[in-house]
Design an enzyme around this catalytic site. Structure first.
Site, short mmCIF file in Angstrom:
data_model
loop_
_atom_site.label_atom_id
_atom_site.label_comp_id
_atom_site.label_asym_id
_atom_site.label_seq_id
_atom_site.Cartn_x
_atom_site.Cartn_y
_atom_site.Cartn_z
N LYS A 1 0.85 -1.19 0.00
CA LYS A 1 0.00 0.00 0.00
C LYS A 1 0.88 1.24 0.00
O LYS A 1 1.97 1.25 0.61
CB LYS A 1 -0.90 0.02 1.24
CG LYS A 1 -2.20 0.79 1.03
CD LYS A 1 -3.19 0.01 0.18
CE LYS A 1 -4.53 0.71 0.08
NZ LYS A 1 -5.50 -0.08 -0.69
N GLY B 1 -24.72 3.24 1.25
CA GLY B 1 -23.82 3.81 0.26
C GLY B 1 -24.20 3.40 -1.15
O GLY B 1 -24.10 2.22 -1.49
N VAL C 1 -20.45 1.52 -6.92
CA VAL C 1 -20.71 0.10 -6.67
C VAL C 1 -22.12 -0.10 -6.14
O VAL C 1 -22.87 -0.96 -6.62
CB VAL C 1 -19.67 -0.49 -5.69
CG1 VAL C 1 -20.02 -1.93 -5.33
CG2 VAL C 1 -18.27 -0.43 -6.30
N ILE D 1 -24.94 9.52 2.07
CA ILE D 1 -24.77 10.89 2.56
C ILE D 1 -25.19 11.92 1.51
O ILE D 1 -25.46 13.07 1.83
CB ILE D 1 -23.32 11.16 2.98
CG1 ILE D 1 -22.36 10.90 1.82
CG2 ILE D 1 -22.94 10.31 4.19
CD1 ILE D 1 -20.92 11.32 2.10
N ASN E 1 -14.36 -1.33 2.40
CA ASN E 1 -13.13 -1.88 2.98
C ASN E 1 -13.16 -1.79 4.50
O ASN E 1 -13.73 -0.85 5.05
CB ASN E 1 -11.91 -1.12 2.46
CG ASN E 1 -11.58 -1.44 1.02
OD1 ASN E 1 -11.49 -2.61 0.64
ND2 ASN E 1 -11.40 -0.42 0.20
#
Length: 377
Positions: free
Chosen positions: A95, A195, A199, A219, A277
């Site tokens: 990462k 959300g 996706v 949101i 995630n």
């Protein structure tokens, strides 16, 4: 006599702390990058390269301290090792984090500097977009190194990763339905989606086509209004309340840490399956879900479709191959559920167990000498 830079010299104890942090989860390498001219400050953490060169996204965040950035890089790189292991791609976990404000600190020069520094790792690490970065950012970085994936299609990339990611989450839904109710069908099932970005919106579309009932929260009011204008029967909820709704599957598809001390006792679902995630704030929350009888689909498997796509770029992108590989999430998740049930352990522990076994097997295979001149993995 004053020694140049004496005040900024790192103490031995501080350096020892970095090695202790690496040792906790078995990290191989941590690299700090700095380029004064562009303002670049970056950290790359490489966790494990047993399966192959490290692969993981690059996020840009205005971290409050270097310690916070380092800990984020270490945590996320370990997660990528497990994600690559379960997805069965020949890459390890890494990462990159850029310390800066993605709204104000991005410049082409910063990403070109980053590209040259990543190139200096000589193929040990490949990276691309993540939180705070966009595919277009890495067009600049890719001018300096071939170690970047997920570029726009116009620049030789594979395009929108939300397509395989949503497809993979749907495989997670189907495997969960198979395990709980004996059928892959989602017709009549109530799915609460937290959300509805790229996706989440794709999931709503596919679930509605299957006859599922969707409850959504986001949101962004405009996103919810768009969804409801297309599907008037969808129920809207506040993003902070949706985890409490009575449903078959709760699908976190936005921020991480949704399963935490506060929300655990408020869940009213049979399973948690989503694309976000790090849905578990701590590993112990996966244990708690198991104790409560709530089935948890490890997020680093369910959302691996995007990873599978960018990994495929390095082999020469082929859409059908990506989708076929992503479809395998279904059977791998069923295997995790079976191990969890048979050994009475949380699904997150069962997934970790399978990854560690795969790493052991690959490590053993790579003891076989391939001959002089071989340049493969």
């Amino acid at each position: 006599m004053k020694v140049l830079g004496e005040k900024k010299h790192l103490s031995r104890s501080h350096m020892d702390d970095i090695f202790e942090l690496m040792e906790e989860d078995g990290h191989e390498q941590v690299v700090f990058f700095r380029h004064p001219g562009s303002g670049l400050k970056a950290i790359v953490a490489i966790h494990d390269t047993t399966m192959g060169p490290a692969l993981g996204g690059c996020r840009m965040v205005p971290y409050s301290s270097t310690d916070d950035a380092l800990k984020d890089a270490l945590r996320l790189s370990k997660g990528m090792t497990y994600k690559c292991g379960l997805a069965d791609v020949d890459f390890g976990g890494g990462k990159a984090v850029l310390i800066g404000n993605p709204e104000t600190d991005k410049t082409p020069e910063l990403f070109r500097a980053f590209g040259r520094l990543i190139g200096g790792l000589r193929g040990r690490f490949y990276t691309g977009t993540d939180m705070g970065t966009m595919p277009e950012d890495f067009v600049h970085a890719a001018r300096e190194s071939e170690s970047f994936v997920g570029l726009p299609e116009s620049h030789g990339g594979s395009g929108d990763t939300s397509v395989p990611t949503a497809f993979g989450v749907m495989q997670g839904f189907r495997a969960t339905a198979r395990h709980l109710w004996g059928t892959d069908s989602l017709k009549g099932r109530v799915i609460a989606i937290q959300g509805v970005g790229k996706v989440g919106a794709r999931l709503v579309e596919q679930l509605m086509e299957e006859g599922a009932h969707c409850i959504v929260a986001d949101i962004s009011l405009s996103r919810m209004e768009r969804i409801q204008s297309r599907y008037p029967d969808i129920r809207l909820m506040d993003v902070s309340e949706i985890h409490r709704v009575d449903c078959d599957i709760f699908a976190p598809c936005a921020v991480g840490g949704v399963i935490n001390d506060e929300t655990l006792d408020e869940l009213s679902c049979q399973a948690v399956v989503g694309s976000a995630n790090n849905q578990l704030e701590k590993d112990e929350h996966g244990d708690a879900l198991h104790q409560k009888g709530i089935l948890y689909a490890p997020d680093y498997l369910v959302n691996a479709g995007g990873l599978i796509q960018v990994a495929d770029e390095l082999e020469g992108f082929h859409h059908e191959r990506v989708m076929a590989k992503t479809k395998e999430i279904h059977d791998m998740l069923l295997r995790i559920y079976e191990v969890s049930q048979k050994e009475n352990i949380p699904t997150c522990r069962a997934a970790d167990q399978l990854v560690l076994e795969r790493l052991r097997q690959v490590s053993d295979l790579r003891r076989i000498f391939l001959g002089l001149g071989h340049r493969g993995k």
